[in-house]
Design a protein around this motif. Structure first.
Motif, short mmCIF file in Angstrom:
data_model
loop_
_atom_site.label_atom_id
_atom_site.label_comp_id
_atom_site.label_asym_id
_atom_site.label_seq_id
_atom_site.Cartn_x
_atom_site.Cartn_y
_atom_site.Cartn_z
N GLU A 43 -46.70 40.45 13.54
CA GLU A 43 -45.96 40.12 12.31
C GLU A 43 -45.40 38.72 12.46
O GLU A 43 -45.59 38.05 13.48
N ARG A 44 -44.70 38.27 11.44
CA ARG A 44 -44.11 36.94 11.50
C ARG A 44 -43.07 36.86 12.61
O ARG A 44 -42.40 37.83 12.93
N GLY A 45 -42.94 35.66 13.17
CA GLY A 45 -41.95 35.46 14.22
C GLY A 45 -42.55 35.24 15.59
O GLY A 45 -41.83 34.87 16.53
N TYR A 46 -43.87 35.46 15.73
CA TYR A 46 -44.53 35.26 17.02
C TYR A 46 -45.29 33.93 17.02
O TYR A 46 -45.96 33.58 16.05
N TYR A 47 -45.18 33.23 18.15
CA TYR A 47 -45.80 31.92 18.28
C TYR A 47 -46.40 31.76 19.68
O TYR A 47 -46.00 32.46 20.62
N ARG A 48 -47.34 30.82 19.79
CA ARG A 48 -47.92 30.48 21.09
C ARG A 48 -47.82 28.98 21.28
O ARG A 48 -48.15 28.22 20.36
N VAL A 49 -47.35 28.55 22.45
CA VAL A 49 -47.28 27.13 22.75
C VAL A 49 -47.96 26.86 24.08
O VAL A 49 -47.79 27.62 25.04
N ALA A 50 -48.73 25.80 24.14
CA ALA A 50 -49.39 25.42 25.38
C ALA A 50 -48.38 24.83 26.35
O ALA A 50 -47.36 24.26 25.96
N VAL A 51 -48.67 24.98 27.63
CA VAL A 51 -47.91 24.27 28.67
C VAL A 51 -48.57 22.91 28.83
O VAL A 51 -49.74 22.81 29.21
N ARG A 52 -47.82 21.86 28.55
CA ARG A 52 -48.37 20.50 28.63
C ARG A 52 -47.66 19.72 29.74
O ARG A 52 -46.91 20.28 30.54
N ASP A 53 -47.88 18.43 29.81
CA ASP A 53 -47.20 17.60 30.81
C ASP A 53 -45.71 17.53 30.49
O ASP A 53 -45.28 17.85 29.37
N HIS A 54 -44.92 17.09 31.46
CA HIS A 54 -43.47 17.18 31.32
C HIS A 54 -42.94 16.36 30.15
O HIS A 54 -42.04 16.81 29.43
N ALA A 55 -43.48 15.18 29.94
CA ALA A 55 -42.99 14.33 28.85
C ALA A 55 -43.20 15.02 27.50
O ALA A 55 -42.29 15.03 26.64
N ALA A 56 -44.37 15.61 27.30
CA ALA A 56 -44.64 16.32 26.04
C ALA A 56 -43.75 17.55 25.92
O ALA A 56 -43.21 17.83 24.83
N ASN A 57 -43.56 18.28 27.01
CA ASN A 57 -42.72 19.48 26.97
C ASN A 57 -41.27 19.12 26.66
O ASN A 57 -40.58 19.84 25.92
N GLU A 58 -40.79 18.03 27.21
CA GLU A 58 -39.43 17.57 26.90
C GLU A 58 -39.29 17.23 25.42
O GLU A 58 -38.26 17.55 24.79
N THR A 59 -40.32 16.61 24.86
CA THR A 59 -40.29 16.26 23.44
C THR A 59 -40.23 17.52 22.59
O THR A 59 -39.49 17.58 21.59
N LEU A 60 -41.01 18.53 22.96
CA LEU A 60 -40.98 19.80 22.22
C LEU A 60 -39.58 20.41 22.25
O LEU A 60 -39.05 20.83 21.20
N ILE A 61 -38.97 20.48 23.41
CA ILE A 61 -37.64 21.09 23.53
C ILE A 61 -36.60 20.28 22.77
O ILE A 61 -35.76 20.84 22.04
N ARG A 62 -36.67 18.97 22.88
CA ARG A 62 -35.71 18.11 22.16
C ARG A 62 -35.84 18.30 20.65
O ARG A 62 -34.84 18.38 19.92
N THR A 63 -37.07 18.40 20.17
CA THR A 63 -37.30 18.58 18.73
C THR A 63 -36.84 19.96 18.28
O THR A 63 -36.28 20.12 17.19
N LEU A 64 -37.07 20.97 19.10
CA LEU A 64 -36.62 22.32 18.76
C LEU A 64 -35.10 22.39 18.69
O LEU A 64 -34.55 23.12 17.86
N ARG A 65 -34.41 21.67 19.57
CA ARG A 65 -32.94 21.65 19.50
C ARG A 65 -32.49 21.13 18.12
O ARG A 65 -31.57 21.67 17.51
N GLU A 66 -33.17 20.06 17.66
CA GLU A 66 -32.83 19.51 16.34
C GLU A 66 -33.12 20.54 15.25
O GLU A 66 -32.33 20.69 14.31
N VAL A 67 -34.24 21.21 15.36
CA VAL A 67 -34.66 22.18 14.33
C VAL A 67 -33.70 23.36 14.29
O VAL A 67 -33.29 23.82 13.20
N LEU A 68 -33.33 23.88 15.45
CA LEU A 68 -32.55 25.14 15.50
C LEU A 68 -31.06 24.91 15.40
O LEU A 68 -30.31 25.84 15.07
N HIS A 69 -30.60 23.69 15.66
CA HIS A 69 -29.16 23.43 15.62
C HIS A 69 -28.77 22.55 14.45
O HIS A 69 -27.70 21.98 14.42
#
Length: 346
Positions: free
Chosen positions: A320-346
């Motif tokens: 159902e809705r609410g499930y997602y899949r994200v690839a494990v990438r290099d650290h710089a890309a992963n940091e960007t994902l987390i930083r962007t998610l903080r903006e999105v969720l907060h």
């Protein structure tokens, strides 16, 4: 149901793609060179039997060339199995890779029986699955580790599944396209000697990060390979795929590339998992080079608006809705994902 695969960068303006689960180390340089050099052979037909490729893979995986069948990506072989077996009933887990369903839907009169994986069981295949393996079933696809959940099959249970399939005369395809990218899983290729209905599906798409080349292969008993060969078109491997297969097998044989890949994946899995949990995004435990997530808040569209693509799993059968899949990438890309998610969720 709309069918969406990862990697849909052609209809979206993307600068970071987390929807495709390829090796975060990227394509090895020697393999890139081999594919480029293959351009010198574009004026000749590739070998229709693919014997150099089959012999090279046989050496790497400890089988005979007659046990190997190469294809234009794993997808071609998934379909070839369905058309060769022509099953009356197929058993599929839900959720799992849509390609299995697509392949068997092309077989006239084929019925699909779904085995639902349960959140309360960590989306794992359990002993409940054995009860579904009845004489009425002709074909079964299993993904190890599963896509999109990333959950691996417990080895003893997989052995019991193979035994049950042999007893009930069920063709079993074990999809190992992600197995090399997990330290906790080992191949069951040696077991083709004991189970005549066992087919092992592999590809270099994910492990060597070459989805654009399209190279996969299947390892099984000689009689199965002979039958499946008739379900494939002639010249199904391009000269580029041949070159990638041969050089790719050499890269894997040396071992250093995979060792470095596993080290990076493990380190970045831990980082991503910890940071996502801090953001109240639940990470379902898995063993693959990607993470399966659940969130009460929409993650897909806010990230897409910022040029980051993840896999919305709501169109997988059984989710159902609410499930997602994200690839494990290099650290710089992963940091960007987390930083962007903080903006999105907060």
């Amino acid at each position: 149901m709309e069918i969406i695969h990862g990697g849909d960068i052609y209809r979206n303006r993307i600068w970071l793609d987390f929807s495709v689960n390829t090796n975060p180390l990227g394509c090895p340089d020697s393999l890139r060179r081999a594919v480029r050099n293959a351009a010198d052979r574009v004026e000749v037909y590739p070998d229709p039997a693919g014997m150099r490729v089959r012999a090279r893979l046989a050496k790497l995986y400890g089988v005979k060339a007659e046990n190997v069948l190469a294809g234009n990506g794993a997808s071609e072989l998934i379909t070839a199995v369905a058309h060769s077996v022509r099953p009356g009933r197929v058993l599929l887990t839900a959720p799992s890779f849509y390609g299995y369903e697509r392949a068997v839907r092309g077989v006239s009169g084929c019925e699909i029986r779904w085995h639902q994986l349960r959140p309360e069981e960590g989306f794992a295949v359990t002993e409940r699955f054995l009860d579904e393996l009845t004489v009425e079933t002709d074909l079964c696809y299993l993904c190890n580790p599963n896509n999109p959940t990333g959950v691996g099959l417990e080895h003893k249970l997989l052995r019991r599944i193979m035994e049950r399939c042999e007893e009930q005369e069920i063709d079993l395809i074990v999809d190992e396209c992600f197995t090399e990218l997990s330290e906790e899983l080992t191949t069951v290729i040696p077991m083709i000697r004991d189970y005549r209905r066992l087919h092992i599906l592999k590809a270099y798409t994910k492990v060597l990060a070459i989805p654009g080349v399209r190279f996969g292969f299947l390892i099984s008993g000689e009689e199965n390979i002979e039958r499946l060969e008739k379900a494939l078109p002639e010249w199904n491997l391009s000269v580029f795929a041949e070159a990638a297969a041969i050089e790719g097998s050499k890269v894997l044989e040396k071992g250093e590339y995979i060792t470095n890949s596993l080290s990076l994946i493990e380190e970045e899995r831990r980082y991503l998992s910890a940071e996502l949990e801090k953001l109240s995004v639940h990470v379902i435990p898995g063993v693959a080079d990607f993470l399966f997530l659940h969130s009460d808040r929409d993650l897909y569209r806010p990230l897409l608006e910022r040029g980051i693509l993840i896999r919305d799993c709501s169109n997988y059968h059984g989710l159902e809705r609410g499930y997602y899949r994200v690839a494990v990438r290099d650290h710089a890309a992963n940091e960007t994902l987390i930083r962007t998610l903080r903006e999105v969720l907060h």
